[in-house]
Each structure stands twice: as C-alpha cells, then as structure tokens.
Design a protein around this motif. Structure first.
Motif, mmCIF file in Angstrom:
data_model
loop_
_atom_site.group_PDB
_atom_site.id
_atom_site.type_symbol
_atom_site.label_atom_id
_atom_site.label_comp_id
_atom_site.label_asym_id
_atom_site.label_seq_id
_atom_site.Cartn_x
_atom_site.Cartn_y
_atom_site.Cartn_z
ATOM 1 N N LYS A 1 0.825 -1.208 0.000
ATOM 2 C CA LYS A 1 0.000 0.000 0.000
ATOM 3 C C LYS A 1 0.857 1.255 0.000
ATOM 4 O O LYS A 1 0.521 2.255 -0.619
ATOM 5 N N ALA A 2 1.981 1.193 0.732
ATOM 6 C CA ALA A 2 2.869 2.357 0.778
ATOM 7 C C ALA A 2 3.438 2.665 -0.594
ATOM 8 O O ALA A 2 3.652 3.824 -0.944
ATOM 9 N N GLN A 3 3.667 1.613 -1.403
ATOM 10 C CA GLN A 3 4.158 1.851 -2.750
ATOM 11 C C GLN A 3 3.103 2.534 -3.617
ATOM 12 O O GLN A 3 3.405 3.343 -4.490
ATOM 13 N N GLN A 4 1.835 2.196 -3.383
ATOM 14 C CA GLN A 4 0.767 2.631 -4.259
ATOM 15 C C GLN A 4 0.253 4.017 -3.936
ATOM 16 O O GLN A 4 -0.409 4.648 -4.748
ATOM 17 N N SER B 1 19.665 3.305 -5.038
ATOM 18 C CA SER B 1 19.028 2.045 -5.419
ATOM 19 C C SER B 1 19.534 0.841 -4.638
ATOM 20 O O SER B 1 19.010 -0.263 -4.820
ATOM 21 N N TRP B 2 20.524 1.016 -3.769
ATOM 22 C CA TRP B 2 21.007 -0.109 -2.993
ATOM 23 C C TRP B 2 21.698 0.393 -1.729
ATOM 24 O O TRP B 2 22.051 1.556 -1.618
ATOM 25 N N LYS B 3 21.870 -0.525 -0.790
ATOM 26 C CA LYS B 3 22.542 -0.195 0.470
ATOM 27 C C LYS B 3 23.199 -1.456 1.025
ATOM 28 O O LYS B 3 22.714 -2.581 0.828
ATOM 29 N N ILE B 4 24.300 -1.255 1.705
ATOM 30 C CA ILE B 4 25.011 -2.362 2.332
ATOM 31 C C ILE B 4 25.489 -1.904 3.703
ATOM 32 O O ILE B 4 25.833 -0.732 3.897
ATOM 33 N N GLY B 5 25.463 -2.802 4.664
ATOM 34 C CA GLY B 5 25.912 -2.454 6.006
ATOM 35 C C GLY B 5 26.429 -3.672 6.732
ATOM 36 O O GLY B 5 26.011 -4.800 6.453
ATOM 37 N N GLY B 6 27.348 -3.449 7.642
ATOM 38 C CA GLY B 6 27.892 -4.554 8.404
ATOM 39 C C GLY B 6 28.502 -4.091 9.704
ATOM 40 O O GLY B 6 28.852 -2.924 9.863
ATOM 41 N N ASN B 7 28.599 -5.009 10.655
ATOM 42 C CA ASN B 7 29.168 -4.741 11.967
ATOM 43 C C ASN B 7 30.184 -5.805 12.344
ATOM 44 O O ASN B 7 30.063 -6.968 11.933
ATOM 45 N N MET B 8 31.152 -5.391 13.140
ATOM 46 C CA MET B 8 32.052 -6.317 13.821
ATOM 47 C C MET B 8 32.038 -5.906 15.291
ATOM 48 O O MET B 8 32.399 -4.775 15.617
ATOM 49 N N ARG B 9 31.591 -6.826 16.141
ATOM 50 C CA ARG B 9 31.416 -6.498 17.562
ATOM 51 C C ARG B 9 32.327 -7.375 18.413
ATOM 52 O O ARG B 9 32.335 -8.611 18.265
ATOM 53 N N PHE B 10 33.082 -6.737 19.299
ATOM 54 C CA PHE B 10 33.969 -7.430 20.225
ATOM 55 C C PHE B 10 33.392 -7.241 21.634
ATOM 56 O O PHE B 10 33.276 -6.117 22.111
ATOM 57 N N GLU B 11 33.060 -8.360 22.293
ATOM 58 C CA GLU B 11 32.337 -8.302 23.567
ATOM 59 C C GLU B 11 33.119 -9.005 24.665
ATOM 60 O O GLU B 11 33.619 -10.121 24.490
ATOM 61 N N LYS B 12 33.212 -8.329 25.809
ATOM 62 C CA LYS B 12 33.821 -8.902 26.999
ATOM 63 C C LYS B 12 32.746 -9.117 28.047
ATOM 64 O O LYS B 12 32.213 -8.156 28.625
ATOM 65 N N ALA B 13 32.384 -10.380 28.286
ATOM 66 C CA ALA B 13 31.360 -10.722 29.277
ATOM 67 C C ALA B 13 32.029 -10.997 30.622
ATOM 68 O O ALA B 13 33.035 -11.714 30.697
ATOM 69 N N PHE B 14 31.462 -10.431 31.692
ATOM 70 C CA PHE B 14 32.038 -10.582 33.029
ATOM 71 C C PHE B 14 31.427 -11.806 33.714
ATOM 72 O O PHE B 14 30.612 -11.710 34.630
ATOM 73 N N HIS C 1 18.630 -4.159 -2.190
ATOM 74 C CA HIS C 1 18.524 -3.519 -3.502
ATOM 75 C C HIS C 1 17.086 -3.058 -3.689
ATOM 76 O O HIS C 1 16.145 -3.743 -3.297
ATOM 77 N N ARG C 2 16.917 -1.873 -4.266
ATOM 78 C CA ARG C 2 15.576 -1.330 -4.449
ATOM 79 C C ARG C 2 14.835 -2.126 -5.517
ATOM 80 O O ARG C 2 15.278 -2.233 -6.652
ATOM 81 N N ILE C 3 13.703 -2.688 -5.129
ATOM 82 C CA ILE C 3 12.870 -3.454 -6.053
ATOM 83 C C ILE C 3 11.922 -2.533 -6.803
ATOM 84 O O ILE C 3 11.819 -2.575 -8.031
ATOM 85 N N LYS C 4 11.234 -1.664 -6.051
ATOM 86 C CA LYS C 4 10.307 -0.706 -6.654
ATOM 87 C C LYS C 4 9.969 0.347 -5.615
ATOM 88 O O LYS C 4 9.665 0.023 -4.471
ATOM 89 N N GLY C 5 10.011 1.616 -6.022
ATOM 90 C CA GLY C 5 9.643 2.685 -5.099
ATOM 91 C C GLY C 5 10.486 2.640 -3.839
ATOM 92 O O GLY C 5 11.716 2.664 -3.885
ATOM 93 N N ALA C 6 9.829 2.556 -2.690
ATOM 94 C CA ALA C 6 10.522 2.550 -1.398
ATOM 95 C C ALA C 6 10.746 1.142 -0.864
ATOM 96 O O ALA C 6 11.108 0.974 0.296
ATOM 97 N N PHE C 7 10.531 0.142 -1.696
ATOM 98 C CA PHE C 7 10.627 -1.253 -1.266
ATOM 99 C C PHE C 7 11.993 -1.821 -1.625
ATOM 100 O O PHE C 7 12.388 -1.849 -2.793
ATOM 101 N N PHE C 8 12.738 -2.272 -0.584
ATOM 102 C CA PHE C 8 14.062 -2.867 -0.755
ATOM 103 C C PHE C 8 14.021 -4.317 -0.287
ATOM 104 O O PHE C 8 13.324 -4.649 0.672
ATOM 105 N N ALA C 9 14.779 -5.167 -0.961
ATOM 106 C CA ALA C 9 14.876 -6.572 -0.571
ATOM 107 C C ALA C 9 16.322 -7.023 -0.713
ATOM 108 O O ALA C 9 17.076 -6.518 -1.538
ATOM 109 N N GLY C 10 16.691 -7.986 0.097
ATOM 110 C CA GLY C 10 18.063 -8.478 0.035
ATOM 111 C C GLY C 10 18.269 -9.632 0.981
ATOM 112 O O GLY C 10 17.400 -10.489 1.152
ATOM 113 N N ILE C 11 19.419 -9.619 1.646
ATOM 114 C CA ILE C 11 19.815 -10.738 2.492
ATOM 115 C C ILE C 11 20.621 -10.218 3.671
ATOM 116 O O ILE C 11 21.292 -9.179 3.578
#
Length: 277
Positions: free
Chosen positions: A18-21, A156-169, A186-196
């Motif tokens: 609906k948001a696309q339309q 039309s596309w976006k990529i993001g990643g993290n590297m987290r180092f954790e010290k548990a007490f 990757h942008r499929i149509k309008g404001a709709f993005f899909a990927g992995i």
C-alpha cells in the motif's frame, strides 16, 4: 505464537504494498534521498545530519533454539531509541522482554554510542563508525563491547555490516566474544528494498577448539525494508535458519544466550517511527 508472527509478517507485506501505491502528493521519490534510519535487523548503522535525528523502534521476534544476537528462544518484544547527537555521534539504546515457552520471563538491556570516523556528513555514500557500549543479557551477565560499523547507502542499494567485540564478566564465558553481521538491500520498486542478511556469533570458534559456547553459529536469510516517502514509519523483516558452523571440545556453558546442540531458526519484524528532525 507462530501464527501470530505469520500474521504480523503478512500485515507488514500488505502495508509495504500500500505504501508503494500511495505516495504523498508533492513528495520526492525514494531516489532523491529517502534513507531508512535502521534498514537492517542485525546490523546497527550510524545516523547523519540528513536523516531524522530521533527514532523510536518496536520489534517482535519468534525463535526456536535461538538467542542473542539472533533473537530470544520464544517470543521477544523490544523497544529501542536511536538518535543523532551531533558531530557525527549516534546513540542507540534498547530494552527487550522475552517470554519463554516454559513460562519464564527474561529481560535484556543495551546502550552504546557510535561516532563516524569516515564519512557521516551525508546520507548517501560510505560511513565507518566506531562505538562503545554496555549490556546486560538474558542470563543477567553484564558485558562491555566495542563495535565497528560500516555502511554504504545509494539511491538504489545499500550495504551495512558490523564487527562487535564483547567482553562478558562471567567466568564461564570466553575472554572475548566475536560477533559479525552483514546485510545487502537492492531497491525493487519505489521505497521497497529486498536483500539478504547474515550473522555470525562466537566466531572465535573457527580457531579456538576450547571456545566456551560450543562453537561458531551462523544465521543467513532474506531481508526486506520499506521506508515510504512522506511517512514517519518504516518497516523491516528478516529471518532464517541458525546452524553450527564449528563444534568446540568444551560443552556449552549454562548461559541462556547459548544455543543447544541442535540447530534452530528465528524471524524478526521491526517498525521504526521518526520523531522529527
């Protein structure tokens, strides 16, 4: 509970369509600069002056044999706040309430501050941020952590990643836990993005045969995001199987965050609301 989560996912898809339309009259298209404040479910990105400065997020998940950072083993409800502090600083804090199938209730809190050391002045383009934070997990173990956040946003596309180092007490945990994540849309149509999206937990299990949590665990699955132009709301959904990539010689600790010997899965749905610029 599975049925409720399936209904939530179907509702999210309906809202997305609906948001696309029905774009707002006189508003620019997504290609002119609409960027979601939190497009990925498992990777934290930094904010910029061009994005909305403060955002509230609500997410819910269902997991079988799945715990942090993949999700809670049962039903999890989470509230988070994300804000731009100025001078390329981003604040991210969240609190979760998990309802186990056995009837128990657990909670989780986390707060961190990140700063872009590369980019961070424009919504589009590369950004590299470093952060420090503290958390209390489902098993009441306190931790300090640092995060490297990398992202690149385009029309039309976006990529993001993290590297987290954790010290548990906790004496039953590793000296340092390594958690990484990456997502691509990757942008499929309008404001709709899909990927992995993909997440790796306790990656030290690839080289440490005595890894305290039973070995490295991985999640990989489809990811969707929609941030309608002219709307304060944006939505994301991601899920997939969780499996052991390695096995350590040490039996897993008793901490709630650890997966049992069998594989599992998790599904998470998130809604973000922009409070204003």
């Amino acid at each position: 509970m599975k049925k409720l989560l399936l209904i939530s996912c179907l509702s999210l898809v309906t809202v997305t369509i609906k948001a696309q339309q029905t774009p707002a009259l006189g508003m620019p298209t997504v290609s002119s600069g609409r960027v979601a404040s939190q497009p990925f479910l498992f990777s934290v990105n930094t904010l910029t002056p061009e994005m909305t400065k403060w955002n509230m997020q609500y997410s819910g998940s269902y997991g079988e044999r799945a715990v942090t950072p993949f999700g809670f083993n049962g039903v999890d409800q989470q509230l988070a706040v994300k804000g731009y502090l100025g001078n390329r600083f981003t604040l991210f804090a969240n609190a979760s309430l998990g309802f186990a199938r056995s009837g128990g209730v657990n909670s989780y809190q986390q707060v961190e501050v990140l700063r872009d050391v590369l980019g961070g002045r424009n919504a589009f383009g590369p950004r590299v941020g470093l952060g420090l934070g503290a958390s209390r997990d489902w098993s009441n173990v306190k931790s300090l952590f640092s995060r490297l956040a990398v992202s690149f946003d385009a029309a039309s596309w976006k990529i993001g990643g993290n590297m987290r180092f954790e010290k548990a007490f906790d004496k039953n945990r590793d000296n340092i836990d390594l958690i990484s994540s990456v997502g691509f849309h990757h942008r499929i149509k309008g404001a709709f993005f899909a990927g992995i999206e993909a997440v790796g937990q306790d990656l030290e299990g690839f080289w440490d045969q005595e890894e305290a949590e039973g070995g490295a665990k991985l999640l990989i699955g489809p990811s969707l995001n929609v941030a309608p132009v002219g709307s304060r709301l944006s939505f994301s959904v991601c899920g997939g199987p969780i499996f052991y990539a390695t096995r350590s010689n040490v039996a897993p600790s008793a901490a709630i965050r650890e997966l049992p010997s069998s594989n599992g899965y998790t599904v998470r749905v998130q809604a973000s609301f922009a409070l204003g610029r």
